[in-house]
Design a protein around this motif. Structure first.
Motif, short mmCIF file in Angstrom:
data_model
loop_
_atom_site.label_atom_id
_atom_site.label_comp_id
_atom_site.label_asym_id
_atom_site.label_seq_id
_atom_site.Cartn_x
_atom_site.Cartn_y
_atom_site.Cartn_z
N ARG A 1 1.34 -1.13 0.19
CA ARG A 1 -0.05 0.39 -0.01
C ARG A 1 1.07 0.71 0.52
NH1 ARG A 1 -1.84 3.80 3.66
NH2 ARG A 1 -0.62 2.31 5.33
N LEU A 2 2.37 0.82 0.48
CA LEU A 2 2.81 2.34 0.64
C LEU A 2 3.89 2.52 -0.39
CD1 LEU A 2 4.44 2.29 4.72
CD2 LEU A 2 2.78 3.95 2.97
N ALA A 3 3.85 1.77 -1.21
CA ALA A 3 4.67 1.56 -2.41
C ALA A 3 3.45 2.57 -2.93
CB ALA A 3 5.09 0.09 -3.07
N LYS A 4 2.06 1.79 -3.45
CA LYS A 4 1.05 2.73 -4.56
C LYS A 4 1.09 3.39 -4.47
CE LYS A 4 -3.16 1.15 -5.92
NZ LYS A 4 -4.22 0.41 -6.43
N GLN A 5 1.42 4.17 -3.10
CA GLN A 5 0.77 5.72 -2.60
C GLN A 5 2.34 6.50 -3.21
OE1 GLN A 5 0.17 6.30 1.45
NE2 GLN A 5 -0.44 8.26 1.30
N SER A 6 3.61 5.35 -3.25
CA SER A 6 4.90 6.50 -3.19
C SER A 6 5.16 6.43 -4.81
CB SER A 6 6.19 5.07 -2.69
OG SER A 6 5.52 4.95 -1.92
N SER A 66 4.77 9.86 -7.00
CA SER A 66 5.87 10.75 -7.60
C SER A 66 5.44 10.95 -8.57
CB SER A 66 6.85 9.52 -8.35
OG SER A 66 6.30 8.26 -8.84
N LEU A 67 4.33 10.34 -9.31
CA LEU A 67 3.20 10.82 -11.09
C LEU A 67 2.81 11.69 -10.82
CD1 LEU A 67 2.03 7.13 -11.57
CD2 LEU A 67 3.86 8.25 -12.74
N PHE A 127 4.76 12.73 3.33
CA PHE A 127 5.01 13.53 5.23
C PHE A 127 4.41 11.84 5.52
CE2 PHE A 127 3.35 15.24 9.20
CZ PHE A 127 5.44 15.08 10.02
N MET A 128 3.30 11.48 5.26
CA MET A 128 2.31 10.73 5.54
C MET A 128 2.33 9.21 5.28
SD MET A 128 -1.70 12.17 5.33
CE MET A 128 -2.01 10.73 4.38
N ILE A 129 3.74 8.98 4.35
CA ILE A 129 4.50 8.00 3.70
C ILE A 129 5.46 8.00 4.85
CG2 ILE A 129 5.64 6.29 2.31
CD1 ILE A 129 3.43 7.60 0.74
N TRP A 130 6.05 8.70 5.25
CA TRP A 130 7.32 8.93 5.75
C TRP A 130 7.26 8.65 7.17
CZ3 TRP A 130 8.79 12.48 10.33
CH2 TRP A 130 9.95 12.24 10.47
N ARG A 131 6.08 8.81 8.00
CA ARG A 131 5.09 8.14 9.59
C ARG A 131 4.88 7.31 9.55
NH1 ARG A 131 5.83 12.60 13.46
NH2 ARG A 131 3.57 10.99 14.25
#
Length: 75
Positions: free
Chosen positions: A9-14, A18-19, A64-68
């Motif tokens: 899920r985090l990879a998809k959000q990342s 980026s897109l 920021f949310m992904i990092w957290r």
């Protein structure tokens, strides 16, 4: 360690973030060039600037949310 589903899920959000960043910058640059060539009034250029800024702020918040989320699961 993070479970596989959360990692995906985090990879998809990342990838989405980026897109959005890449797409926003490309579209913004194209609009600047095309707008200048066709004589687009400044108020429309400013509108596109604000739209690009909003997209980049959205991306920054999501980064920021992904990092957290990664910090919370690693610690």
């Amino acid at each position: 360690m993070m479970d596989e589903q959360k990692e995906q899920r985090l990879a998809k959000q990342s990838r989405l973030v980026s897109l959005v960043i890449a797409g926003t910058l490309i579209v913004w640059m194209l609009i600047q060039v095309i707008g200048q060539q066709i004589g687009l009034p400044g108020r429309y250029a400013l509108l596109f600037d604000f739209a690009a800024l909003a997209a980049l702020i959205w991306a920054l918040v999501n980064v920021f949310m992904i990092w957290r989320a990664r910090q919370a699961t690693e610690g």
